[in-house]
Design a protein around this motif. Structure first.
Motif, PDB file in Angstrom:
ATOM      1  N   CYS A  41       0.831  -1.201   0.046  1.00 21.46           N
ATOM      2  CA  CYS A  41       0.067   0.045  -0.132  1.00 21.46           C
ATOM      3  C   CYS A  41       1.090   1.297  -0.038  1.00 21.46           C
ATOM      4  N   ALA A  42       1.860   1.193   0.729  1.00 23.34           N
ATOM      5  CA  ALA A  42       2.805   2.429   0.768  1.00 23.34           C
ATOM      6  C   ALA A  42       3.433   2.605  -0.527  1.00 23.34           C
ATOM      7  N   ARG A  43       3.906   1.415  -1.285  1.00 22.45           N
ATOM      8  CA  ARG A  43       4.495   1.471  -2.594  1.00 22.45           C
ATOM      9  C   ARG A  43       3.551   2.317  -3.563  1.00 22.45           C
ATOM     10  N   GLU A  44       2.408   1.604  -3.399  1.00 20.40           N
ATOM     11  CA  GLU A  44       1.281   2.188  -4.171  1.00 20.40           C
ATOM     12  C   GLU A  44       1.076   3.744  -4.163  1.00 20.40           C
ATOM     13  N   LYS A  45       0.983   4.119  -3.084  1.00 23.21           N
ATOM     14  CA  LYS A  45       0.409   5.425  -2.621  1.00 23.21           C
ATOM     15  C   LYS A  45       1.518   6.374  -2.639  1.00 23.21           C
ATOM     16  N   GLY A  46       2.710   6.000  -2.636  1.00 24.37           N
ATOM     17  CA  GLY A  46       3.717   7.268  -2.538  1.00 24.37           C
ATOM     18  C   GLY A  46       3.915   7.971  -1.570  1.00 24.37           C
ATOM     19  N   ASP A  47       3.853   9.264  -2.076  1.00 25.63           N
ATOM     20  CA  ASP A  47       4.071  10.611  -1.140  1.00 25.63           C
ATOM     21  C   ASP A  47       2.655  10.699  -0.387  1.00 25.63           C
ATOM     22  N   ALA A  48       1.437   9.940  -0.746  1.00 24.31           N
ATOM     23  CA  ALA A  48       0.221  10.298   0.275  1.00 24.31           C
ATOM     24  C   ALA A  48       0.171   9.285   1.090  1.00 24.31           C
ATOM     25  N   TYR A  49       1.187   8.446   1.269  1.00 25.51           N
ATOM     26  CA  TYR A  49       1.091   7.450   2.400  1.00 25.51           C
ATOM     27  C   TYR A  49       2.009   7.616   3.593  1.00 25.51           C
ATOM     28  N   VAL A  94       8.256   3.737   2.374  1.00 24.96           N
ATOM     29  CA  VAL A  94       9.069   2.779   1.286  1.00 24.96           C
ATOM     30  C   VAL A  94       9.968   3.594   0.294  1.00 24.96           C
ATOM     31  N   GLY A  95       9.372   4.889  -0.147  1.00 22.69           N
ATOM     32  CA  GLY A  95      10.474   5.507  -1.075  1.00 22.69           C
ATOM     33  C   GLY A  95      11.417   6.123  -0.378  1.00 22.69           C
ATOM     34  N   HIS A  96      11.508   6.365   0.800  1.00 27.14           N
ATOM     35  CA  HIS A  96      12.923   6.841   1.381  1.00 27.14           C
ATOM     36  C   HIS A  96      13.619   5.744   2.193  1.00 27.14           C
ATOM     37  N   ALA A  97      13.376   4.587   1.953  1.00 27.72           N
ATOM     38  CA  ALA A  97      14.075   3.581   2.700  1.00 27.72           C
ATOM     39  C   ALA A  97      15.087   3.321   1.764  1.00 27.72           C
TER      40      ALA A  97
END
Length: 120
Positions: A66-74, A97-100
């Motif tokens: 879900c975090a990967r799909e939503k990106g900055d909105a998660y 996820v994007g910042h990991a």
């Protein structure tokens, strides 16, 4: 679960625009909607009696997807010292996820790890 409920109550007091999901909702605990009722932000809540210095938190496979799909909105909200209202602190991490930069493989991976070489 009682600690998480306290954490969610604290977050909603701090950010009244957030709404609860139905209990057991996979992927996130809270969400925000725009003026037309469309979901625009998703929040996963992790709570602890101590701090991130004491122990890490993790995302389930569903939460990660879900975090990967939503990106900055998660957002991942970690509520430290959630049982002590005077010391509770909310850490807000956008797009975790994007910042990991690394992923940790701990003892839990032993359950699916192979000890014999793969066959060709």
């Amino acid at each position: 679960m009682q600690i998480e409920e306290r954490a969610i109550d604290l977050i909603i007091r701090l950010e009244p625009g957030l709404r609860r999901t139905p209990e057991g909702n996979p992927g996130f605990d809270l969400f925000e909607v725009d003026s037309s009722g469309r979901q625009i932000r998703w929040v996963e809540v992790k709570s602890m009696t101590g701090t991130l210095q004491d122990r890490p938190v993790g995302l389930s496979h569903t939460q990660f997807d879900c975090a990967r799909e939503k990106g900055d909105a998660y957002w991942l909200y970690v509520v430290e010292r959630a049982t002590d209202p005077a010391q509770a602190r909310v850490l807000r991490i956008q797009n975790p996820v994007g910042h990991a930069r690394t992923f940790t493989f701990d003892h839990g991976w032993g359950e699916i790890a192979r000890t014999d070489p793969p066959r060709r």
